[in-house]
Design an enzyme around this catalytic site. Structure first.
Site, mmCIF file in Angstrom:
data_model
loop_
_atom_site.group_PDB
_atom_site.id
_atom_site.type_symbol
_atom_site.label_atom_id
_atom_site.label_comp_id
_atom_site.label_asym_id
_atom_site.label_seq_id
_atom_site.Cartn_x
_atom_site.Cartn_y
_atom_site.Cartn_z
ATOM 1 C CD GLU A 50 3.935 -0.598 1.923
ATOM 2 O OE1 GLU A 50 2.985 -1.398 1.909
ATOM 3 O OE2 GLU A 50 5.041 -0.835 1.401
ATOM 4 C CE LYS A 123 0.868 -3.746 -0.644
ATOM 5 N NZ LYS A 123 2.055 -3.779 0.249
ATOM 6 C CB CYS A 160 4.323 -1.507 -1.540
ATOM 7 S SG CYS A 160 5.977 -2.263 -1.397
#
Length: 301
Positions: A50, A123, A160
């Site tokens: 990331e 995300k 994440c």
């Protein structure tokens, strides 16, 4: 019990990297060298961690950090697209996307043996915790949980904080993902005890291996490694714990990195085994979709 299926093998790799500065060109060159090595070793699909272009800037809230963001397409996608084409690999990257002034995303971009973008994922789950002030920087994604079609299969790319949510993994699997990918930046608070640090790292590993089990899919996790100081002198910074890993469709660890060293991991996946596991453990057949409507609520009774 196994079934007779045509052989389907895929050698997959990931890069676990430390970041020492905001010199993106230096960081890109370092990542590219590792990607080239993995490609030379036969990997056809490679995952980067990331926000690999720069330091993890979300340790504090600073409007000047928005200068680090990149448009898509832009210089970053041009660099990594050219790299994917050169190495003839499917490459999963992670960028701080500037969509418009005042509108930014934490975005994964996939290239399929070409400099053309094969797909993107923004995300969806955005944390806001001490040292991880991501809500200040990132707008939640608006592209849903759609796998990205590539020459090596449908890739379920998440990012994440998404890794703590079984709903995200499930929806990617339901939409046809054949492998789940998690580019990640997570680490320890140095103020925590050693026992607490190990509990956190263990929970992080366990939840992602559980996604593999619950969806009968391989899971590929690339986490950054090394200490990054906080811009605020009063804060202790983050010790990113590495432990990048590749797990099989029953959650078994196939390869894992250390908690302190840069590394590249590679594994040859047997995708026939994934299908066999789904046939023997038919979780999707037995889901009680008639009884799950309350999952759309924030909380129960």
């Amino acid at each position: 019990m196994t079934s007779n299926l045509n052989e389907r093998k895929l050698k997959i790799g990931l890069v676990q990297q430390a970041v020492a500065s905001n010199d993106k060109h230096e960081n890109w060159a370092k990542s590219a060298a590792k990607v080239r090595q993995l490609a030379q070793d036969g990997c056809e699909c490679i995952l980067l961690q990331e926000l690999h272009s720069t330091l993890y800037f979300c340790q504090n809230e600073d409007v000047n950090a928005f200068d680090l963001a990149e448009p898509i397409p832009g210089e970053a996608t041009a660099f990594f697209g050219a790299l994917a084409k050169e190495c003839n690999v499917v490459l999963v990257t992670s960028l701080f996307e500037k969509r418009a002034a005042g509108l930014y995303h934490n975005t994964a971009v996939v290239f399929d043996r070409s400099d053309e973008i094969a797909g993107m994922y923004r995300k969806m789950h955005i944390p806001d915790d001490p040292g991880f002030y991501e809500k200040f920087y990132f707008t939640p994604g608006d592209m849903g949980f759609e796998p990205i079609e590539t020459s090596v299969g449908k890739l379920g790319v998440l990012v994440c904080w998404d890794q703590w949510y079984p709903e995200a993994a499930r929806l990617m699997a339901m939409n046809g993902a054949e492998i789940l990918f998690y580019p990640t930046a997570i680490g320890w608070d140095r103020n925590d005890t050693a026992d607490e640090q190990q509990r956190q790292q263990g929970a992080w590993e366990t939840i992602q291996r559980a996604h593999a089990v619950a969806n009968s899919l391989p899971v590929v996790v690339a986490n950054r490694v090394g200490f990054e100081a906080s811009p605020d002198d009063a804060d202790v910074g983050i010790e990113f714990w590495g432990h990048s890993f590749i797990a099989g469709p029953q959650g078994e660890i196939l390869s894992m990195g250390s908690d302190s060293e840069e590394t590249e991991l590679s594994v040859e996946l047997d995708l026939n085994r994934t299908e066999n596991v789904k046939r023997i453990w038919p979780y999707f057949r037995d889901r009680r979709i008639d009884a799950y409507s309350d999952l759309n609520k924030r909380w129960g009774k």
